[in-house]
Design a protein around this motif. Structure first.
Motif, short mmCIF file in Angstrom:
data_model
loop_
_atom_site.label_atom_id
_atom_site.label_comp_id
_atom_site.label_asym_id
_atom_site.label_seq_id
_atom_site.Cartn_x
_atom_site.Cartn_y
_atom_site.Cartn_z
N ILE A 1 49.34 41.46 47.03
CA ILE A 1 49.26 42.55 46.06
C ILE A 1 48.41 43.65 46.67
N SER A 2 48.96 44.84 46.74
CA SER A 2 48.22 45.96 47.31
C SER A 2 48.17 47.15 46.35
N ASP A 3 48.87 47.05 45.24
CA ASP A 3 48.87 48.12 44.25
C ASP A 3 47.50 48.16 43.56
N ARG A 4 46.83 49.28 43.66
CA ARG A 4 45.48 49.43 43.12
C ARG A 4 45.42 49.12 41.63
N LYS A 5 46.40 49.59 40.87
CA LYS A 5 46.41 49.38 39.42
C LYS A 5 46.51 47.89 39.09
N THR A 6 47.34 47.17 39.80
CA THR A 6 47.49 45.73 39.58
C THR A 6 46.21 44.99 39.97
N LEU A 7 45.63 45.39 41.10
CA LEU A 7 44.37 44.77 41.51
C LEU A 7 43.27 44.99 40.48
N ASP A 8 43.22 46.19 39.91
CA ASP A 8 42.22 46.49 38.88
C ASP A 8 42.44 45.64 37.64
N LYS A 9 43.69 45.41 37.27
CA LYS A 9 43.99 44.57 36.11
C LYS A 9 43.56 43.13 36.37
N ILE A 10 43.85 42.64 37.56
CA ILE A 10 43.46 41.27 37.90
C ILE A 10 41.94 41.16 37.91
N LYS A 11 41.28 42.14 38.51
CA LYS A 11 39.81 42.14 38.57
C LYS A 11 39.23 42.13 37.15
N ALA A 12 39.76 42.95 36.25
CA ALA A 12 39.28 43.01 34.87
C ALA A 12 39.48 41.67 34.17
N GLN A 13 40.63 41.05 34.40
CA GLN A 13 40.91 39.75 33.80
C GLN A 13 39.88 38.71 34.27
N LEU A 14 39.59 38.72 35.55
CA LEU A 14 38.65 37.75 36.10
C LEU A 14 37.22 38.01 35.61
N LEU A 15 36.86 39.28 35.48
CA LEU A 15 35.54 39.61 34.94
C LEU A 15 35.40 39.12 33.50
N ARG A 16 36.48 39.29 32.71
CA ARG A 16 36.45 38.79 31.32
C ARG A 16 36.32 37.28 31.28
N ARG A 17 36.82 36.60 32.30
CA ARG A 17 36.72 35.14 32.37
C ARG A 17 35.33 34.70 32.83
N GLY A 18 34.48 35.65 33.22
CA GLY A 18 33.10 35.34 33.57
C GLY A 18 32.79 35.26 35.04
N TYR A 19 33.76 35.60 35.89
CA TYR A 19 33.50 35.58 37.33
C TYR A 19 32.74 36.84 37.72
N SER A 20 31.90 36.72 38.74
CA SER A 20 31.10 37.86 39.20
C SER A 20 31.91 38.73 40.16
N TYR A 21 31.44 39.98 40.34
CA TYR A 21 32.08 40.87 41.31
C TYR A 21 32.08 40.25 42.70
N GLY A 22 30.96 39.61 43.06
CA GLY A 22 30.86 38.99 44.38
C GLY A 22 31.90 37.89 44.59
N GLU A 23 32.08 37.05 43.57
CA GLU A 23 33.08 35.99 43.66
C GLU A 23 34.49 36.59 43.78
N ILE A 24 34.75 37.61 42.99
CA ILE A 24 36.08 38.24 43.00
C ILE A 24 36.33 38.89 44.35
N ARG A 25 35.36 39.60 44.87
CA ARG A 25 35.50 40.25 46.18
C ARG A 25 35.78 39.21 47.26
N ARG A 26 35.01 38.13 47.24
CA ARG A 26 35.20 37.06 48.24
C ARG A 26 36.60 36.46 48.13
N CYS A 27 37.05 36.25 46.91
CA CYS A 27 38.38 35.68 46.69
C CYS A 27 39.47 36.66 47.13
N PHE A 28 39.32 37.94 46.78
CA PHE A 28 40.29 38.95 47.21
C PHE A 28 40.36 39.01 48.72
N ASP A 29 39.21 38.90 49.38
CA ASP A 29 39.20 38.88 50.85
C ASP A 29 39.97 37.67 51.38
#
Length: 85
Positions: free
Chosen positions: A50-78
């Motif tokens: 997935i490289s579409d910025r809008k889709t990535l932002d939606k996924i990131k928002a979903q994960l943040l709502r689930r309680g994951y931290s920015y650091g965890e999300i960044r590491r996972c996206f990497d």
């Protein structure tokens, strides 16, 4: 989630729990949380690139709502090679 952990850690220290034990359990919790995130991502997105910025932002928002931290999300996206974070 990290602020809650910090607050809980401070409360445990006030109650006399050894800081070394708290730190060891916190590290284990963080790793379990990250492993849970990776499992969730594999189940929902598999090897999808997935490289579409809008889709990535939606996924990131979903994960943040689930309680994951920015650091965890960044590491996972990497790990998933979704570099546009």
């Amino acid at each position: 989630a990290l602020t809650e952990i910090k607050t809980n850690n401070d409360e445990l220290i006030k109650k006399g729990v050894d800081k070394g034990i708290i730190d060891a359990v916190s590290v284990e919790f963080e790793e379990d949380s990250y492993n849970s995130l990776v499992s969730f991502m594999k189940a929902h997105y598999g090897d999808e690139k997935i490289s579409d910025r809008k889709t990535l932002d939606k996924i990131k928002a979903q994960l943040l709502r689930r309680g994951y931290s920015y650091g965890e999300i960044r590491r996972c996206f990497d790990e998933f090679d979704w570099s546009d974070f």
